[in-house]
Design a protein around this motif. Structure first.
Motif, PDB file in Angstrom:
ATOM      1  N   ILE A   1       0.837  -1.202   0.000  1.00  0.00           N
ATOM      2  CA  ILE A   1       0.000   0.000   0.000  1.00  0.00           C
ATOM      3  C   ILE A   1       0.873   1.254   0.000  1.00  0.00           C
ATOM      4  N   VAL A   2       1.923   1.265   0.820  1.00  0.00           N
ATOM      5  CA  VAL A   2       2.827   2.424   0.846  1.00  0.00           C
ATOM      6  C   VAL A   2       3.532   2.583  -0.502  1.00  0.00           C
ATOM      7  N   ALA A   3       3.799   1.460  -1.180  1.00  0.00           N
ATOM      8  CA  ALA A   3       4.454   1.511  -2.489  1.00  0.00           C
ATOM      9  C   ALA A   3       3.508   1.966  -3.599  1.00  0.00           C
ATOM     10  N   GLY A   4       2.208   2.023  -3.319  1.00  0.00           N
ATOM     11  CA  GLY A   4       1.239   2.387  -4.348  1.00  0.00           C
ATOM     12  C   GLY A   4       0.839   1.222  -5.225  1.00  0.00           C
ATOM     13  N   LEU A   5       1.191  -0.006  -4.816  1.00  0.00           N
ATOM     14  CA  LEU A   5       0.840  -1.200  -5.592  1.00  0.00           C
ATOM     15  C   LEU A   5      -0.570  -1.690  -5.283  1.00  0.00           C
ATOM     16  N   ASP A   6      -1.140  -1.233  -4.188  1.00  0.00           N
ATOM     17  CA  ASP A   6      -2.506  -1.574  -3.798  1.00  0.00           C
ATOM     18  C   ASP A   6      -3.177  -0.290  -3.335  1.00  0.00           C
ATOM     19  N   THR A   7      -4.188   0.136  -4.049  1.00  0.00           N
ATOM     20  CA  THR A   7      -4.834   1.418  -3.739  1.00  0.00           C
ATOM     21  C   THR A   7      -6.263   1.249  -3.248  1.00  0.00           C
ATOM     22  N   GLN A   8      -6.692  -0.008  -3.051  1.00  0.00           N
ATOM     23  CA  GLN A   8      -8.050  -0.261  -2.581  1.00  0.00           C
ATOM     24  C   GLN A   8      -8.030  -0.465  -1.068  1.00  0.00           C
ATOM     25  N   TYR A   9      -8.180   0.613  -0.333  1.00  0.00           N
ATOM     26  CA  TYR A   9      -8.134   0.542   1.124  1.00  0.00           C
ATOM     27  C   TYR A   9      -8.905   1.725   1.710  1.00  0.00           C
ATOM     28  N   ALA A  10      -9.187   1.635   2.992  1.00  0.00           N
ATOM     29  CA  ALA A  10      -9.820   2.734   3.715  1.00  0.00           C
ATOM     30  C   ALA A  10      -8.760   3.439   4.544  1.00  0.00           C
ATOM     31  N   GLY A  11      -8.949   4.735   4.747  1.00  0.00           N
ATOM     32  CA  GLY A  11      -7.986   5.500   5.517  1.00  0.00           C
ATOM     33  C   GLY A  11      -7.134   6.384   4.636  1.00  0.00           C
TER      34      GLY A  11
ATOM     35  N   GLU B   1       4.896  12.933   1.962  1.00  0.00           N
ATOM     36  CA  GLU B   1       5.131  14.377   1.897  1.00  0.00           C
ATOM     37  C   GLU B   1       3.828  15.142   1.688  1.00  0.00           C
ATOM     38  N   GLY B   2       2.772  14.691   2.357  1.00  0.00           N
ATOM     39  CA  GLY B   2       1.497  15.392   2.310  1.00  0.00           C
ATOM     40  C   GLY B   2       0.616  15.074   1.127  1.00  0.00           C
ATOM     41  N   SER B   3       1.097  14.244   0.201  1.00  0.00           N
ATOM     42  CA  SER B   3       0.304  13.884  -0.976  1.00  0.00           C
ATOM     43  C   SER B   3      -0.149  12.431  -0.876  1.00  0.00           C
ATOM     44  N   PRO B   4      -1.428  12.158  -1.213  1.00  0.00           N
ATOM     45  CA  PRO B   4      -1.934  10.781  -1.149  1.00  0.00           C
ATOM     46  C   PRO B   4      -1.145   9.859  -2.076  1.00  0.00           C
ATOM     47  N   ILE B   5      -0.859   8.661  -1.605  1.00  0.00           N
ATOM     48  CA  ILE B   5      -0.203   7.648  -2.440  1.00  0.00           C
ATOM     49  C   ILE B   5      -1.279   6.899  -3.204  1.00  0.00           C
ATOM     50  N   ASP B   6      -1.292   7.067  -4.524  1.00  0.00           N
ATOM     51  CA  ASP B   6      -2.339   6.433  -5.326  1.00  0.00           C
ATOM     52  C   ASP B   6      -1.788   5.653  -6.515  1.00  0.00           C
TER      53      ASP B   6
ATOM     54  N   PHE C   1      11.284  -0.349  -3.930  1.00  0.00           N
ATOM     55  CA  PHE C   1      10.765  -1.582  -3.331  1.00  0.00           C
ATOM     56  C   PHE C   1      11.775  -2.708  -3.552  1.00  0.00           C
ATOM     57  N   ILE C   2      12.178  -3.372  -2.461  1.00  0.00           N
ATOM     58  CA  ILE C   2      13.077  -4.510  -2.524  1.00  0.00           C
ATOM     59  C   ILE C   2      12.323  -5.746  -2.045  1.00  0.00           C
ATOM     60  N   PHE C   3      12.224  -6.759  -2.905  1.00  0.00           N
ATOM     61  CA  PHE C   3      11.517  -7.988  -2.580  1.00  0.00           C
ATOM     62  C   PHE C   3      12.476  -9.005  -1.956  1.00  0.00           C
ATOM     63  N   GLN C   4      11.919 -10.115  -1.455  1.00  0.00           N
ATOM     64  CA  GLN C   4      12.763 -11.168  -0.889  1.00  0.00           C
ATOM     65  C   GLN C   4      13.657 -11.777  -1.957  1.00  0.00           C
TER      66      GLN C   4
ATOM     67  N   PRO D   1      14.961   7.396  -4.317  1.00  0.00           N
ATOM     68  CA  PRO D   1      13.606   7.382  -3.755  1.00  0.00           C
ATOM     69  C   PRO D   1      13.535   8.143  -2.435  1.00  0.00           C
ATOM     70  N   LYS D   2      12.365   8.651  -2.138  1.00  0.00           N
ATOM     71  CA  LYS D   2      12.153   9.306  -0.847  1.00  0.00           C
ATOM     72  C   LYS D   2      12.062   8.278   0.268  1.00  0.00           C
ATOM     73  N   ILE D   3      11.606   7.074  -0.085  1.00  0.00           N
ATOM     74  CA  ILE D   3      11.479   6.013   0.909  1.00  0.00           C
ATOM     75  C   ILE D   3      11.797   4.678   0.246  1.00  0.00           C
ATOM     76  N   LEU D   4      12.501   3.816   0.968  1.00  0.00           N
ATOM     77  CA  LEU D   4      12.850   2.487   0.460  1.00  0.00           C
ATOM     78  C   LEU D   4      12.109   1.454   1.296  1.00  0.00           C
ATOM     79  N   LEU D   5      11.340   0.602   0.619  1.00  0.00           N
ATOM     80  CA  LEU D   5      10.516  -0.413   1.254  1.00  0.00           C
ATOM     81  C   LEU D   5      11.153  -1.772   1.015  1.00  0.00           C
ATOM     82  N   LEU D   6      11.436  -2.504   2.090  1.00  0.00           N
ATOM     83  CA  LEU D   6      12.157  -3.773   1.976  1.00  0.00           C
ATOM     84  C   LEU D   6      11.319  -4.883   2.620  1.00  0.00           C
ATOM     85  N   ASP D   7      10.885  -5.840   1.795  1.00  0.00           N
ATOM     86  CA  ASP D   7      10.000  -6.911   2.250  1.00  0.00           C
ATOM     87  C   ASP D   7      10.791  -8.197   2.471  1.00  0.00           C
TER      88      ASP D   7
END
Length: 258
Positions: free
Chosen positions: A54-64, A69-74, A82-85, A152-158
């Motif tokens: 969701i933070v990566a913008g790969l899933d946009t179907q959520y509530a909340g 940086e103040g802009s919705p991730i869509d 994004f770093i995968f296993q 990137p502004k943020i690096l996501l590591l799964d």
């Protein structure tokens, strides 16, 4: 206090299937400062990977609300690495071309940045090697360099080190911390390993399952570099372990993750 880089408020995620609706995440609130290193742990099925997607913008179907940086991730974007296993390198490209990917190495700026990243992730001498010639840890270093090239502004590591042996995993933790100290890229790192979470993170976010909610956020008040054999580390580790008492069906063994 400055505004957070990443702001998550009231995040809930449900999956609808043949057997009904499953709530993967519920009422997630999390603020992440620029340059912060956050580790996320919890039992299998608690929604850790879903949160990263969701933070990566790969899933946009959520509530909340989820904002960078103040802009919705869509949608996905180069501002969110994004770093995968698994490394997901192109087998027909060399290390340097995998890092550059769709960018041309003939561009002097790209060439300089790729060379700097190769040095940063300790791959000097392997610039012309292909993925089949690399170890698992080396391949993941290429993945990290490729993501960082886009600044990137943020690096996501799964769970990027989950498939590595203990020695390589420990080495990769050191490499990642070196990258973070040099670049100060904000990081969200998902792991099943408590030692890894404490070793890397400035704060450890503990999720509980069914539905996935934040159980605790534990600050790790230790300076870097950290030694896993030190009394301070063992104290911090026990502090995190103690928070799992309220987590449903915790699954962990001595010296292992959950």
């Amino acid at each position: 206090m400055a505004n957070p880089l990443l702001e998550i408020e009231g995040l809930s995620k449900r999956f609808v299937g043949a057997k009904g609706t499953v709530t993967a995440l519920q009422n997630i609130d999390l603020s992440v400062r620029e340059g912060e290193f956050i580790t996320i742990i919890g039992p299998s099925g608690c929604g850790k990977s879903t949160l990263l997607r969701i933070v990566a913008g790969l899933d946009t179907q959520y509530a909340g609300s989820v904002e960078l940086e103040g802009s919705p991730i869509d949608k996905p974007g180069i501002d969110k690495g994004f770093i995968f296993q698994e490394h997901r390198l192109f087998p027909w490209l060399t290390v340097e071309k995998n890092i550059a990917s769709d960018l041309s190495l003939s561009n002097k700026e790209v060439r300089r940045d790729v060379d700097e990243l190769i040095e940063l992730v300790r791959l000097q001498g392997f610039e012309k090697a292909y993925p089949r010639e690399l170890s698992g840890g080396m391949a993941q270093r290429v993945s990290i360099a490729r993501a960082l090239l886009r600044k990137p502004k943020i690096l996501l590591l799964d769970e990027p080190f989950g498939a590595l042996d203990a020695f390589t995993r420990a080495h990769m933790q050191e490499v990642l911390l070196e990258v973070w100290r040099n670049n100060r890229t904000t990081m969200l790192f998902v792991t099943h390993d408590i030692d890894e979470a404490v070793f890397l993170g400035e704060r450890v976010v503990i999720l509980k399952p069914r539905p996935g909610e934040i159980s605790r956020i534990v600050p790790i008040e230790m300076a870097y570099p950290r030694k896993k054999t030190s009394p301070d580390f063992q104290s911090a580790r026990l502090k995190v372990l103690s928070q799992f008492e309220s987590v449903e069906e915790p699954v962990f063994t001595q010296g292992a993750g959950i």
